[in-house]
Design a protein around this motif. Structure first.
Motif, PDB file in Angstrom:
ATOM      1  N   ASN A  69       1.205  -1.576   0.307  1.00 42.57           N
ATOM      2  CA  ASN A  69      -0.041   0.292   0.064  1.00 42.57           C
ATOM      3  C   ASN A  69       0.865   1.694  -0.020  1.00 42.57           C
ATOM      4  OD1 ASN A  69      -2.419  -1.410   0.404  1.00 42.57           O
ATOM      5  ND2 ASN A  69      -1.886  -1.931   2.487  1.00 42.57           N
ATOM      6  N   ASP A  85      -2.005   6.616   4.591  1.00 45.26           N
ATOM      7  CA  ASP A  85      -2.706   5.949   3.767  1.00 45.26           C
ATOM      8  C   ASP A  85      -3.441   6.880   2.502  1.00 45.26           C
ATOM      9  OD1 ASP A  85      -4.460   5.103   2.086  1.00 45.26           O
ATOM     10  OD2 ASP A  85      -4.351   3.266   2.870  1.00 45.26           O
ATOM     11  N   THR A  86      -3.089   7.775   1.453  1.00 48.75           N
ATOM     12  CA  THR A  86      -3.492   8.516   1.226  1.00 48.75           C
ATOM     13  C   THR A  86      -4.991   8.683  -0.152  1.00 48.75           C
ATOM     14  OG1 THR A  86      -2.771   7.571  -1.574  1.00 48.75           O
ATOM     15  CG2 THR A  86      -1.360   9.579   0.226  1.00 48.75           C
ATOM     16  N   GLU A  87      -5.444   7.604   0.598  1.00 50.63           N
ATOM     17  CA  GLU A  87      -6.865   7.414  -0.168  1.00 50.63           C
ATOM     18  C   GLU A  87      -7.617   7.391   0.553  1.00 50.63           C
ATOM     19  OE1 GLU A  87      -6.569   3.274  -2.515  1.00 50.63           O
ATOM     20  OE2 GLU A  87      -5.674   4.129  -3.691  1.00 50.63           O
ATOM     21  N   THR A  88      -7.231   6.651   2.264  1.00 43.50           N
ATOM     22  CA  THR A  88      -8.062   6.537   3.141  1.00 43.50           C
ATOM     23  C   THR A  88      -7.704   7.034   4.111  1.00 43.50           C
ATOM     24  OG1 THR A  88      -6.383   4.937   4.453  1.00 43.50           O
ATOM     25  CG2 THR A  88      -8.369   3.986   2.777  1.00 43.50           C
ATOM     26  N   TYR A  89      -7.085   7.659   3.795  1.00 47.53           N
ATOM     27  CA  TYR A  89      -6.366   9.310   5.130  1.00 47.53           C
ATOM     28  C   TYR A  89      -6.101   8.285   6.379  1.00 47.53           C
ATOM     29  CZ  TYR A  89      -7.378  12.525   1.538  1.00 47.53           C
ATOM     30  OH  TYR A  89      -8.194  12.966   0.772  1.00 47.53           O
TER      31      TYR A  89
END
Length: 187
Positions: A69, A85-89
């Motif tokens: 990830n 995480d750049t998608e879920t923060y």
């Protein structure tokens, strides 16, 4: 996935002797007598014990598929490094010693790949090269230009590397994060 023993790279996780091992260092060895082999320093991902092993190219090992990830490095606090995480923060904390000496190359906002096995972070893959400023470089000694000579230099992150004689203090250079070596001058 089976791979040949000479294809093991630092950061690979392999199944060996019934346990999961992280390849820390690899060195290709070509002795004068006998076949070539890879000398691999392995670190057990569960208990942290280390092991030096020789793998011939004819041997195969099971490379473990890890979940990968993309995370962004936020900050370091004591012995813990915080990533997002750049998608879920979602934020995760990883122990600094998991990266060993390479943690010095982390920069604010740097994108890294966190590898995990069954939800447990096992490794952090940094970009192969980073650009850093030279803060201290020894002066060139005249007469050393006949052979290729390198001199020690201190980078802004506190890491020492060997650089060519033309690199001076204040310049920005590209450094290989895996081998901790000078690559080229930064544009």
């Amino acid at each position: 996935m089976k791979i040949n023993g000479n294809e093991i790279r630092p950061g690979n996780v392999v199944e060996h002797k019934g346990s999961l091992w992280l390849a820390v260092k690899t060195q290709a060895v070509k002795p004068g007598k006998g076949p070539a082999y890879a000398q691999v320093e392995l670190k057990n991902v569960i208990d942290g014990t280390k092991l030096n092993e020789r793998f011939r190219s004819s041997e195969t090992v099971e490379r473990v598929r890890l979940e990968q990830n993309d995370y962004q490095f936020l900050f370091a606090e004591g012995d813990m490094l915080t990533f997002m995480d750049t998608e879920t923060y979602d934020q995760i904390q990883i122990a600094r010693d998991l990266l060993e000496d390479r943690s010095a190359f982390l920069q604010d906002g740097m994108m890294v790949t966190v590898e995990s096995y069954e939800g447990v972070p096992l490794g952090v893959a940094l970009p192969d090269q980073v650009t850093l400023k030279v803060v201290e470089a020894d002066p060139v000694v005249k007469g050393q230009t006949a052979a290729s000579s390198y001199k020690p230099a201190m980078l802004e992150n506190g890491v020492r590397v060997m650089v060519p004689p033309f690199v001076e203090s204040g310049e920005r250079i590209v450094v290989d994060t895996n081998e901790v070596t000078y690559v080229k001058r930064a544009e």
